[in-house]
Design an enzyme around this catalytic site. Sequence first.
Site, mmCIF file in Angstrom:
data_model
loop_
_atom_site.group_PDB
_atom_site.id
_atom_site.type_symbol
_atom_site.label_atom_id
_atom_site.label_comp_id
_atom_site.label_asym_id
_atom_site.label_seq_id
_atom_site.Cartn_x
_atom_site.Cartn_y
_atom_site.Cartn_z
ATOM 1 N N LYS A 1 0.808 -1.225 0.000
ATOM 2 C CA LYS A 1 0.000 0.000 0.000
ATOM 3 C C LYS A 1 0.841 1.275 0.000
ATOM 4 O O LYS A 1 0.409 2.306 -0.511
ATOM 5 C CB LYS A 1 -0.916 0.031 1.225
ATOM 6 C CG LYS A 1 -1.974 -1.035 1.179
ATOM 7 C CD LYS A 1 -2.900 -0.911 2.361
ATOM 8 C CE LYS A 1 -3.791 -2.135 2.414
ATOM 9 N NZ LYS A 1 -4.823 -2.045 3.417
ATOM 10 N N ASP B 1 -9.639 2.559 3.564
ATOM 11 C CA ASP B 1 -9.516 1.705 4.759
ATOM 12 C C ASP B 1 -10.008 2.375 6.039
ATOM 13 O O ASP B 1 -10.704 1.757 6.847
ATOM 14 C CB ASP B 1 -8.051 1.311 4.985
ATOM 15 C CG ASP B 1 -7.630 0.158 4.096
ATOM 16 O OD1 ASP B 1 -8.501 -0.621 3.664
ATOM 17 O OD2 ASP B 1 -6.411 0.039 3.838
HETATM 18 P P1 NDP Z 1 2.234 -3.462 6.555
HETATM 19 O O1 NDP Z 1 3.131 -4.444 5.868
HETATM 20 O O2 NDP Z 1 2.200 -2.054 6.084
HETATM 21 O O3 NDP Z 1 2.601 -3.435 8.149
HETATM 22 C C1 NDP Z 1 2.749 -4.604 8.859
HETATM 23 C C2 NDP Z 1 2.918 -4.286 10.355
HETATM 24 O O4 NDP Z 1 2.819 -5.533 11.039
HETATM 25 C C3 NDP Z 1 4.243 -3.671 10.753
HETATM 26 O O5 NDP Z 1 4.026 -2.748 11.799
HETATM 27 C C4 NDP Z 1 5.060 -4.880 11.266
HETATM 28 O O6 NDP Z 1 6.007 -4.541 12.261
HETATM 29 C C5 NDP Z 1 3.949 -5.691 11.899
HETATM 30 N N1 NDP Z 1 4.220 -7.127 11.970
HETATM 31 C C6 NDP Z 1 4.314 -8.007 10.947
HETATM 32 N N2 NDP Z 1 4.512 -9.253 11.420
HETATM 33 C C7 NDP Z 1 4.534 -9.155 12.772
HETATM 34 C C8 NDP Z 1 4.700 -10.095 13.835
HETATM 35 N N3 NDP Z 1 4.871 -11.408 13.589
HETATM 36 N N4 NDP Z 1 4.651 -9.650 15.109
HETATM 37 C C9 NDP Z 1 4.454 -8.350 15.353
HETATM 38 N N5 NDP Z 1 4.316 -7.395 14.413
HETATM 39 C C10 NDP Z 1 4.346 -7.806 13.127
HETATM 40 O O7 NDP Z 1 0.784 -4.129 6.542
HETATM 41 P P2 NDP Z 1 -0.658 -3.452 6.310
HETATM 42 O O8 NDP Z 1 -0.838 -2.348 7.288
HETATM 43 O O9 NDP Z 1 -0.881 -3.174 4.877
HETATM 44 O O10 NDP Z 1 -1.646 -4.683 6.669
HETATM 45 C C11 NDP Z 1 -1.652 -5.217 7.957
HETATM 46 C C12 NDP Z 1 -2.800 -6.223 8.118
HETATM 47 O O11 NDP Z 1 -4.055 -5.591 7.951
HETATM 48 C C13 NDP Z 1 -2.794 -7.368 7.118
HETATM 49 O O12 NDP Z 1 -3.074 -8.547 7.843
HETATM 50 C C14 NDP Z 1 -3.940 -7.037 6.180
HETATM 51 O O13 NDP Z 1 -4.502 -8.214 5.608
HETATM 52 C C15 NDP Z 1 -4.913 -6.379 7.129
HETATM 53 N N6 NDP Z 1 -5.888 -5.456 6.512
HETATM 54 C C16 NDP Z 1 -7.239 -5.751 6.573
HETATM 55 C C17 NDP Z 1 -8.178 -4.885 6.034
HETATM 56 C C18 NDP Z 1 -9.623 -5.199 6.087
HETATM 57 O O14 NDP Z 1 -10.375 -4.652 5.291
HETATM 58 N N7 NDP Z 1 -10.079 -5.999 7.017
HETATM 59 C C19 NDP Z 1 -7.792 -3.634 5.370
HETATM 60 C C20 NDP Z 1 -6.377 -3.392 5.417
HETATM 61 C C21 NDP Z 1 -5.477 -4.297 5.938
HETATM 62 P P3 NDP Z 1 7.552 -4.123 11.899
HETATM 63 O O15 NDP Z 1 7.517 -2.641 11.603
HETATM 64 O O16 NDP Z 1 8.306 -4.443 13.138
HETATM 65 O O17 NDP Z 1 7.955 -4.938 10.715
#
Ligand code: NDP
Length: 263
Positions: free
Chosen positions: A63, A99
Amino acid sequence: MRLFSIFGNPVSHSRSPLMHNSVFYHLGYDGAYIRTHLEDGSKLKEVFFAQKLSGANVTVPHKEVAFTLCDEVRGFAKEIGVVNTLINENGKLIGYNTDADGFLYAIQEFQNIQNILILGAGGTAKALAIKFLQEKKKVTILNRSAKRLQYFQQFPMQCFTWEKYQNQSYDLVINTTSAGLSDEALPAPKEMIENILQNTKYVADVIYGKLTPFLQLAKEKNITFKDGADMLLGQGVLANELFVQHTLKREDIQREMEKSFQL
Ligand code: NDP
């Protein structure tokens, strides 16, 4: 026929094709919606035009790169640098974000939300945090690592990594990390999550289609919770309005999308 897609990695779990195709089919709109597994986000624009798409959604982890690839970004997406909806407007790539409004729609039933903890600092966290600030809420961010917190530190909100976290009480705690999406991970160490859950009224996860380990813990503690399905519906309705250039009524789109959830 106008063609739409969702770009993501992973993307096989996405319900967006079902939702949008349900609207197109039942409301007689000449469109089809596919899914595109995309590893290299920098190729998004190239693939979008190669597939001759009229529009698309973008999901994890593309995104933020989508924002940088747009010819023009409109509305709330411009404020946060995160794009989840793309429109082909006469060969130009236009970006939007649906979103945050989708999430607000989803939590309407939660009463008196003032103090919110967001777990994660990615694109979804940005959208929700800035929207909540605009709505005059108190926002705290807790993320695994420090790098992504830099963006949030320019705003009036508290930001913590796991190491520095000090527990407080909240009205709502939201998991916006992808922990639990395709694994069984918690969004923070278990002890920390247990302390957090002891001090909140409501819990939400943006992941949908499964009870994440985070929601499972909330359930065990009898906290009112919801998964990401209503957010998915909310953002999908708003994206679909953009796809069909507002030629369909919002309530009709919502009704047909809701039906697809029962499949
Ligand atoms: P991003 O890749 O932008 O961000 C991911 C975040 O998750 C980062 O802060 C990362 O931390 C953290 N993270 C990843 N793995 C772990 C872990 N194992 N433990 C702790 N923290 C973790 O993702 P998005 O914001 O685009 O999406 C996030 C989630 O939201 C997804 O699951 C997506 O499917 C869901 N989503 C659902 C929507 C809906 O309509 N229901 C709409 C939008 C998103 P770090 O900075 O340390 O890497």
